[in-house]
Design a protein around this motif. Sequence first.
Motif, mmCIF file in Angstrom:
data_model
loop_
_atom_site.group_PDB
_atom_site.id
_atom_site.type_symbol
_atom_site.label_atom_id
_atom_site.label_comp_id
_atom_site.label_asym_id
_atom_site.label_seq_id
_atom_site.Cartn_x
_atom_site.Cartn_y
_atom_site.Cartn_z
ATOM 1 N N GLY A 61 0.797 -1.215 0.000
ATOM 2 C CA GLY A 61 0.000 0.000 0.000
ATOM 3 C C GLY A 61 0.830 1.267 0.000
ATOM 4 O O GLY A 61 0.278 2.360 -0.105
ATOM 5 N N LEU A 62 2.151 1.171 0.130
ATOM 6 C CA LEU A 62 3.002 2.360 0.096
ATOM 7 C C LEU A 62 3.459 2.616 -1.334
ATOM 8 O O LEU A 62 3.761 1.670 -2.078
ATOM 9 C CB LEU A 62 4.246 2.167 0.976
ATOM 10 C CG LEU A 62 4.039 2.120 2.485
ATOM 11 C CD1 LEU A 62 5.363 1.832 3.182
ATOM 12 C CD2 LEU A 62 3.466 3.435 2.994
ATOM 13 N N PRO A 63 3.502 3.867 -1.744
ATOM 14 C CA PRO A 63 4.050 4.171 -3.074
ATOM 15 C C PRO A 63 5.516 3.719 -3.136
ATOM 16 O O PRO A 63 6.202 3.640 -2.116
ATOM 17 C CB PRO A 63 3.943 5.694 -3.178
ATOM 18 C CG PRO A 63 3.023 6.109 -2.094
ATOM 19 C CD PRO A 63 3.038 5.051 -1.054
ATOM 20 N N ALA A 64 6.000 3.431 -4.311
ATOM 21 C CA ALA A 64 7.357 2.895 -4.505
ATOM 22 C C ALA A 64 8.431 3.809 -3.903
ATOM 23 O O ALA A 64 9.412 3.336 -3.331
ATOM 24 C CB ALA A 64 7.620 2.663 -5.982
ATOM 25 N N HIS A 65 8.233 5.126 -4.001
ATOM 26 C CA HIS A 65 9.256 6.043 -3.500
ATOM 27 C C HIS A 65 9.268 6.147 -1.963
ATOM 28 O O HIS A 65 10.194 6.696 -1.381
ATOM 29 C CB HIS A 65 9.078 7.438 -4.123
ATOM 30 C CG HIS A 65 7.880 8.172 -3.611
ATOM 31 N ND1 HIS A 65 6.598 7.878 -4.046
ATOM 32 C CD2 HIS A 65 7.765 9.173 -2.708
ATOM 33 C CE1 HIS A 65 5.738 8.668 -3.427
ATOM 34 N NE2 HIS A 65 6.420 9.472 -2.613
ATOM 35 N N MET A 66 8.241 5.603 -1.285
ATOM 36 C CA MET A 66 8.182 5.670 0.183
ATOM 37 C C MET A 66 8.517 4.338 0.846
ATOM 38 O O MET A 66 8.515 4.234 2.062
ATOM 39 C CB MET A 66 6.788 6.130 0.624
ATOM 40 C CG MET A 66 6.498 7.570 0.250
ATOM 41 S SD MET A 66 4.910 8.107 0.868
ATOM 42 C CE MET A 66 5.179 8.121 2.611
#
Length: 175
Positions: A61-66
């Motif tokens: 559920g986290l964006p790739a950059h986070m």
Amino acid sequence: MSGARPALAGLLVIVAGVFTAGVSRIPWAGGNDQGRLRLSWRVVSSAAEVCRPPTEDEVAGLPAHMRPQRICETRASAHDLEVRLDGGRALSRTLEGSGARGDSPIYVFEEIALHPGPHDLHVIFTVDGDPSRTLELDTAVVVQRRETVLLTTDAAGVLVLRRDRSPTPATARTP
């Protein structure tokens, strides 16, 4: 009548003060002739950082950059202090660093009452269960009436006994 009350109150305050001063000079029973062993030193604490890769649930559920590459937790070092007097355990404590990350210095300050005379003293201070970082002192000490013997560390970080701000000869014995 109105002048008698302040005079009576003043007299009561004086009597109470004299009574308190008199009682404070009474030598109470319970260790007046005992000596003390005072343990006092400071150890720089360290905190260990333990890192691991994140689980799939933690990054879901986290964006790739986070997404974190690793998740790290800081664990404070524990220091174990044990004092044995005349073959019996006099003190046993586990001390941890304070502060948000547990890496603030640890201050050892303990006092143990001792009867006057000779005592066999064995102190072990282990840092985080690491035998290479253990401070140890095994010695005989003679304590006088009402004397405070200080157990502290010297400039090299070795445990030493001091009386009147001067080191006393303490023979270290290896177990």
